[in-house]
Design an enzyme around this catalytic site. Structure first.
Site, short mmCIF file in Angstrom:
data_model
loop_
_atom_site.label_atom_id
_atom_site.label_comp_id
_atom_site.label_asym_id
_atom_site.label_seq_id
_atom_site.Cartn_x
_atom_site.Cartn_y
_atom_site.Cartn_z
N SER A 61 3.17 3.95 3.78
CA SER A 61 3.06 3.28 2.48
C SER A 61 1.64 3.07 1.98
O SER A 61 1.45 2.78 0.80
CB SER A 61 3.70 1.90 2.57
OG SER A 61 5.00 1.96 2.11
N LYS A 64 0.54 4.86 -1.01
CA LYS A 64 0.97 4.47 -2.36
C LYS A 64 -0.20 4.01 -3.23
O LYS A 64 -0.16 4.16 -4.45
CB LYS A 64 2.02 3.35 -2.27
CG LYS A 64 3.33 3.81 -1.63
CD LYS A 64 4.23 2.62 -1.32
CE LYS A 64 5.52 3.07 -0.65
NZ LYS A 64 6.33 1.93 -0.16
N TYR A 189 6.43 13.08 -1.88
CA TYR A 189 6.35 11.70 -1.36
C TYR A 189 6.41 11.69 0.17
O TYR A 189 5.62 11.01 0.84
CB TYR A 189 7.49 10.86 -1.97
CG TYR A 189 7.58 9.47 -1.41
CD1 TYR A 189 6.68 8.47 -1.78
CD2 TYR A 189 8.56 9.15 -0.46
CE1 TYR A 189 6.75 7.20 -1.24
CE2 TYR A 189 8.64 7.88 0.09
CZ TYR A 189 7.74 6.91 -0.30
OH TYR A 189 7.82 5.64 0.25
N TYR A 240 4.67 -6.00 1.34
CA TYR A 240 6.13 -6.13 1.15
C TYR A 240 6.46 -7.59 0.84
O TYR A 240 5.68 -8.27 0.19
CB TYR A 240 6.90 -5.64 2.39
CG TYR A 240 6.43 -4.32 2.91
CD1 TYR A 240 6.49 -3.18 2.11
CD2 TYR A 240 5.93 -4.18 4.19
CE1 TYR A 240 6.07 -1.96 2.58
CE2 TYR A 240 5.51 -2.96 4.67
CZ TYR A 240 5.57 -1.85 3.86
OH TYR A 240 5.15 -0.66 4.32
N VAL A 258 4.49 1.40 7.44
CA VAL A 258 5.35 1.27 8.62
C VAL A 258 4.84 2.09 9.81
O VAL A 258 5.36 1.96 10.91
CB VAL A 258 6.83 1.61 8.33
CG1 VAL A 258 7.47 0.59 7.41
CG2 VAL A 258 6.99 3.02 7.81
#
Ligand code: GLU
Length: 304
Positions: A61, A64, A189, A240, A258
């Site tokens: 992540s 991102k 992705y 998160y 993660v």
């Protein structure tokens, strides 16, 4: 400082058994759960490190924030945020539930999976290969390492099993938020999430953000306004549904993945990269958070 970091890592390593390595992407579980490392690069050029700071892991992540920067450079802020919001979601990273019920009618922010998949769909390129190559080149540039590449086992493992992300993608296409091919967008992705980095790379990228988009040669790589957007979203949404607690207790704009990485930007001061793959219940590095809590208190790093 290195002596302090040695002690800190040795002490916090004891907490790694309380976490659990991510296994929903099968290949992610093939790591040492007790790995823990930190790398700090400060604005004056000092480097401090300890533990497993040069072990490779997948960026997941944390990518991102890189695709968000690239998407804003490609399309402008207004277009990107017409497709994705700027609000913390309060839901798990891969949650689907608000996509249909929220009045916003778009993913809450670019750092949850739904929002990140939309952001990736807007990256320019004539095909998926070119789009991914642009993302990889950008990450190579800001991490100042031309050798970065993807971990094919992790990439294949996620593209085989990532049904939740596939559902998010097809739902978003149905809603007209994704305009590109969903399968191509997901392929890009999954690849961006599989790029292998180390805590040292994270610290280099974090320092680049701490310097408002300047690399180690002081060249302006991206617009400071884009960096400000990214840092603000990291502060409010980067961990998160633990983002609020992290902001109160640690107070550093950060993004976790993660794979066990956390990238932390202390504006105008330093970049910090942490790696610890044993995760807490929110999907953030358990011992990594503990390391950051202690470090932030000791060095007074909270931005507020
Ligand atoms: N590739 C992962 C996924 O989409 C990234 C998740 C994360 O690091 O939070 O499930």
């Amino acid at each position: 400082m290195n002596v302090y970091l040695e002690e800190l890592i040795r002490d916090k390593k004891k907490e790694t058994p309380n976490g659990k390595v991510a296994d929903y992407i099968p290949e992610l579980k093939n790591v040492n759960a007790d790995n823990l490392g930190i790398y700090i690069s400060d604005i004056s050029g000092n480097k401090f490190f300890s533990g497993d700071f040069d072990k490779s892991f997948t960026i997941q992540s944390i990518s991102k924030i890189m695709t968000l920067m690239l998407a804003i450079m490609d399309n402008g802020e207004e277009y990107v945020f017409s497709k994705v919001g700027m609000e913390p979601s309060g839901d798990p990273f891969n949650s689907i539930k608000k996509l249909e019920t929220s009045t916003m009618k778009k993913p809450a922010n670019p750092l949850i999976n739904a929002g990140a998949i939309v952001v990736t769909s807007t990256i320019k390129g004539k095909n998926k290969k070119e789009k991914f190559q642009r993302i990889l080149n950008f990450i190579r540039k800001i991490s100042e390492d031309d050798t970065l590449d993807i971990n094919y086992r992790v990439y294949c493992s996620e593209s085989r099993t990532g049904d939740r992300n596939k559902s998010l993608g097809y739902f978003l296409k149905d809603q007209g938020i994704i305009e590109e091919s969903v399968s191509e967008t997901l392929d890009v992705y999954f690849k961006q999430c599989s790029i292998e980095i180390t805590a040292k790379h994270l610290a280099t990228i974090a320092l680049f953000l701490a310097k408002n988009g300047k690399n180690s040669k002081d060249e302006q790589i991206i617009d400071p306004k884009t960096v400000k957007i990214v840092k603000t979203l990291m502060y409010t949404c980067g961990l998160y549904d633990e983002s609020g607690e992290f902001a109160v207790k640690i107070g550093i704009p950060s993004k976790s993945g993660v794979g066990g990485g956390i990238l932390c930007v202390v504006p105008d001061k330093m970049g910090i990269g942490v790696y610890g793959p044993a995760l807490n219940r929110y999907g953030n590095s358990l011992a990594g958070i503990s390391v950051l809590k202690e470090l932030s208190n000791k060095l007074n790093l909270s931005v507020l």
